[in-house]
Design a protein around this motif. Sequence first.
Motif, mmCIF file in Angstrom:
data_model
loop_
_atom_site.group_PDB
_atom_site.id
_atom_site.type_symbol
_atom_site.label_atom_id
_atom_site.label_comp_id
_atom_site.label_asym_id
_atom_site.label_seq_id
_atom_site.Cartn_x
_atom_site.Cartn_y
_atom_site.Cartn_z
ATOM 1 N N PRO A 91 28.136 18.339 -28.459
ATOM 2 C CA PRO A 91 27.721 16.976 -28.591
ATOM 3 C C PRO A 91 29.107 16.007 -28.313
ATOM 4 C CG PRO A 91 27.855 17.849 -30.963
ATOM 5 C CD PRO A 91 28.097 19.069 -29.878
ATOM 6 N N HIS A 92 30.120 16.873 -28.164
ATOM 7 C CA HIS A 92 31.506 15.935 -27.838
ATOM 8 C C HIS A 92 31.773 16.091 -26.303
ATOM 9 C CE1 HIS A 92 32.640 19.998 -28.580
ATOM 10 N NE2 HIS A 92 33.701 19.715 -28.091
ATOM 11 N N LEU A 93 31.088 16.606 -25.731
ATOM 12 C CA LEU A 93 31.195 16.908 -24.212
ATOM 13 C C LEU A 93 30.201 16.173 -23.406
ATOM 14 C CD1 LEU A 93 32.110 20.799 -23.916
ATOM 15 C CD2 LEU A 93 33.696 18.756 -24.411
ATOM 16 N N ASP A 94 30.398 15.550 -22.306
ATOM 17 C CA ASP A 94 29.575 14.992 -21.511
ATOM 18 C C ASP A 94 28.633 16.049 -20.692
ATOM 19 O OD1 ASP A 94 31.101 15.876 -19.250
ATOM 20 O OD2 ASP A 94 32.018 14.101 -19.258
ATOM 21 N N ALA A 95 27.662 15.612 -20.177
ATOM 22 C CA ALA A 95 26.732 16.477 -19.137
ATOM 23 C C ALA A 95 27.469 17.336 -18.346
ATOM 24 C CB ALA A 95 25.670 15.626 -18.696
ATOM 25 N N LEU A 96 28.420 16.934 -17.411
ATOM 26 C CA LEU A 96 28.914 17.379 -16.556
ATOM 27 C C LEU A 96 29.690 18.649 -17.278
ATOM 28 C CD1 LEU A 96 29.071 17.353 -13.580
ATOM 29 C CD2 LEU A 96 30.989 15.750 -13.850
ATOM 30 N N THR A 97 30.456 18.540 -18.341
ATOM 31 C CA THR A 97 31.508 19.568 -18.756
ATOM 32 C C THR A 97 30.482 20.245 -19.671
ATOM 33 O OG1 THR A 97 33.016 17.603 -18.966
ATOM 34 C CG2 THR A 97 33.371 19.594 -20.261
ATOM 35 N N ASN A 98 29.238 19.719 -20.161
ATOM 36 C CA ASN A 98 28.500 20.997 -20.915
ATOM 37 C C ASN A 98 28.104 22.057 -20.063
ATOM 38 O OD1 ASN A 98 27.450 20.834 -23.833
ATOM 39 N ND2 ASN A 98 27.519 18.700 -23.428
ATOM 40 N N ILE A 99 27.930 21.695 -18.751
ATOM 41 C CA ILE A 99 27.570 22.763 -17.718
ATOM 42 C C ILE A 99 28.760 23.561 -17.333
ATOM 43 C CG2 ILE A 99 26.449 23.291 -15.679
ATOM 44 C CD1 ILE A 99 24.876 20.493 -16.015
ATOM 45 N N ALA A 100 29.912 22.771 -16.940
ATOM 46 C CA ALA A 100 31.077 23.234 -16.444
ATOM 47 C C ALA A 100 31.832 24.366 -17.210
ATOM 48 C CB ALA A 100 31.897 22.291 -15.689
ATOM 49 N N LEU A 101 31.903 23.808 -18.676
ATOM 50 C CA LEU A 101 32.862 24.582 -19.428
ATOM 51 C C LEU A 101 32.377 26.136 -19.735
ATOM 52 C CD1 LEU A 101 35.648 23.640 -20.817
ATOM 53 C CD2 LEU A 101 34.163 23.523 -22.894
ATOM 54 N N PRO A 102 31.169 26.329 -19.911
ATOM 55 C CA PRO A 102 30.705 27.862 -20.236
ATOM 56 C C PRO A 102 31.017 28.540 -18.998
ATOM 57 C CG PRO A 102 29.035 25.997 -20.904
ATOM 58 C CD PRO A 102 29.982 25.257 -20.238
ATOM 59 N N GLU A 104 33.238 28.144 -16.603
ATOM 60 C CA GLU A 104 34.657 28.499 -16.704
ATOM 61 C C GLU A 104 34.979 29.498 -17.825
ATOM 62 O OE1 GLU A 104 37.221 24.922 -17.015
ATOM 63 O OE2 GLU A 104 39.072 26.376 -17.050
ATOM 64 N N LYS A 105 34.766 29.292 -18.891
ATOM 65 C CA LYS A 105 35.023 29.848 -20.117
ATOM 66 C C LYS A 105 34.665 31.361 -20.212
ATOM 67 C CE LYS A 105 38.168 26.502 -20.959
ATOM 68 N NZ LYS A 105 39.665 26.542 -20.448
ATOM 69 N N VAL A 106 33.380 31.318 -20.005
ATOM 70 C CA VAL A 106 32.296 32.475 -20.273
ATOM 71 C C VAL A 106 32.230 33.246 -19.022
ATOM 72 C CG1 VAL A 106 30.275 33.378 -21.130
ATOM 73 C CG2 VAL A 106 31.007 31.178 -22.298
ATOM 74 N N HIS A 107 31.911 32.736 -18.041
ATOM 75 C CA HIS A 107 31.845 33.454 -16.667
ATOM 76 C C HIS A 107 32.994 33.549 -15.702
ATOM 77 C CE1 HIS A 107 27.621 33.449 -18.036
ATOM 78 N NE2 HIS A 107 27.674 32.167 -18.377
ATOM 79 N N GLY A 108 34.058 32.820 -16.231
ATOM 80 C CA GLY A 108 35.365 33.167 -15.361
ATOM 81 C C GLY A 108 35.171 32.486 -14.054
ATOM 82 N N VAL A 109 34.385 31.482 -13.829
ATOM 83 C CA VAL A 109 34.496 30.882 -12.430
ATOM 84 C C VAL A 109 35.612 29.633 -12.633
ATOM 85 C CG1 VAL A 109 33.181 29.128 -11.186
ATOM 86 C CG2 VAL A 109 31.993 31.058 -12.136
ATOM 87 N N ALA A 110 36.421 29.578 -11.412
ATOM 88 C CA ALA A 110 37.595 28.763 -11.597
ATOM 89 C C ALA A 110 36.763 27.129 -11.821
ATOM 90 C CB ALA A 110 38.277 28.628 -10.165
ATOM 91 N N LYS A 111 37.747 26.307 -12.359
ATOM 92 C CA LYS A 111 37.470 25.071 -12.954
ATOM 93 C C LYS A 111 36.995 24.130 -11.728
ATOM 94 C CE LYS A 111 39.126 21.595 -15.923
ATOM 95 N NZ LYS A 111 39.850 21.426 -17.285
ATOM 96 N N PRO A 112 37.490 23.947 -10.730
ATOM 97 C CA PRO A 112 36.954 23.232 -9.737
ATOM 98 C C PRO A 112 35.620 23.759 -9.045
ATOM 99 C CG PRO A 112 39.357 23.778 -9.113
ATOM 100 C CD PRO A 112 38.855 24.636 -10.275
ATOM 101 N N GLU A 113 35.418 24.864 -9.192
ATOM 102 C CA GLU A 113 34.138 25.450 -8.586
ATOM 103 C C GLU A 113 33.236 25.220 -9.782
ATOM 104 O OE1 GLU A 113 33.835 29.587 -7.411
ATOM 105 O OE2 GLU A 113 31.628 29.117 -7.087
ATOM 106 N N SER A 114 33.414 25.342 -11.121
ATOM 107 C CA SER A 114 32.482 25.106 -12.181
ATOM 108 C C SER A 114 32.169 23.627 -12.101
ATOM 109 C CB SER A 114 33.353 25.383 -13.317
ATOM 110 O OG SER A 114 33.943 26.603 -13.573
ATOM 111 N N HIS A 154 25.081 29.987 -13.802
ATOM 112 C CA HIS A 154 25.727 31.276 -13.456
ATOM 113 C C HIS A 154 24.758 32.102 -12.629
ATOM 114 C CE1 HIS A 154 23.905 31.597 -17.347
ATOM 115 N NE2 HIS A 154 23.782 33.009 -17.178
ATOM 116 N N ASN A 155 23.733 31.466 -12.252
ATOM 117 C CA ASN A 155 22.697 32.028 -11.203
ATOM 118 C C ASN A 155 22.049 33.245 -11.707
ATOM 119 O OD1 ASN A 155 21.208 31.724 -8.996
ATOM 120 N ND2 ASN A 155 22.644 33.124 -7.599
ATOM 121 N N PRO A 156 21.461 33.169 -13.230
ATOM 122 C CA PRO A 156 20.798 34.368 -13.574
ATOM 123 C C PRO A 156 19.340 34.588 -12.816
ATOM 124 C CG PRO A 156 20.576 32.573 -15.148
ATOM 125 C CD PRO A 156 21.439 32.118 -14.059
#
Length: 228
Positions: A91-102, A104-114, A154-156
């Motif tokens: 709830p505290h993250l915007d739409a973009l970050t809701n997608i990008a953060l996991p 980066e943090k779960v799938h290990g994709v670099a932040k800019p690419e996320s 993460h392209n499942p």
Amino acid sequence: MKLILDSVIKTYGGHRALNGLQLDLLDARCLTLIGPSGGGKSTTLRLIAGLEKASSGRILVNDSPVPKNESELRSYRKSIGVVFQSYNLFPHLDALTNIALPLEKVHGVAKPESFERAHALLKQFKLEQHGRKKPSELSGGQNQRVAIARSLAHNPKLILFDEPTSALDPEMSAQILDVIEELIQDGKDCVIVTHQMGFAKRASDYAAFISGGKVAESGRSQELFTSP
Ligand code: ADP
Ligand code: ADP
């Protein structure tokens, strides 16, 4: 996908949510799980997702058993996407970050690419104007599109949906079902728990009717949903 559930039992404190569930699909694109409330549909989906473990029995996805130990489970979960009825966005993250953060943090994709991928997905789902908005500033249908975008980031190959339209009004619900149909046409496999019979008949090639923790009936959707 190939999906086998063999004698699956799942107990919660002595209560059998799944009671020897049996399902054998050799080549399905989209499986719908239907049936009465409390029958075991969500439990089945959570077991396929590797979010919970079966008490006994075997679950094989594309010939590989859903792993039991944590490190293998982590990598298994990376091969699937999951979408819930209640979106499960931060709830505290915007739409973009809701997608990008996991990503980066779960799938290990670099932040800019996320963030690049998150941008592209928001665009694909016609949400590019809303990237900086938080879930509370978006409609239910928009939030569910963000959640679907996140499940794809993460392209499942396989996406699991647990009543993705239950919290939505009919118009938004139809929008989400169109999005899911497009994913199937794009080559994703899916398992979807839904009450939307029209969708099940139109978009899924197989359906299983789950009741009392068992598959009461299963088969090709076209046949299963044809009234006698
Ligand atoms: P459905 O999705 O078909 O409505 P569920 O899989 O949610 O059914 O639930 C099947 C049965 O398992 C129900 O009796 C439900 O109350 C029970 N159940 C599901 N999840 C839990 C849980 N986490 N703890 C205890 N009982 C549960
Ligand atoms: P943190 O300190 O948590 O690592 P930053 O301070 O680097 O986060 O970023 C703050 C916010 O800026 C993020 O929550 C995200 O919304 C946004 N952001 C970071 N990187 C990018 C990027 N490459 N593209 C777009 N937005 C970004």
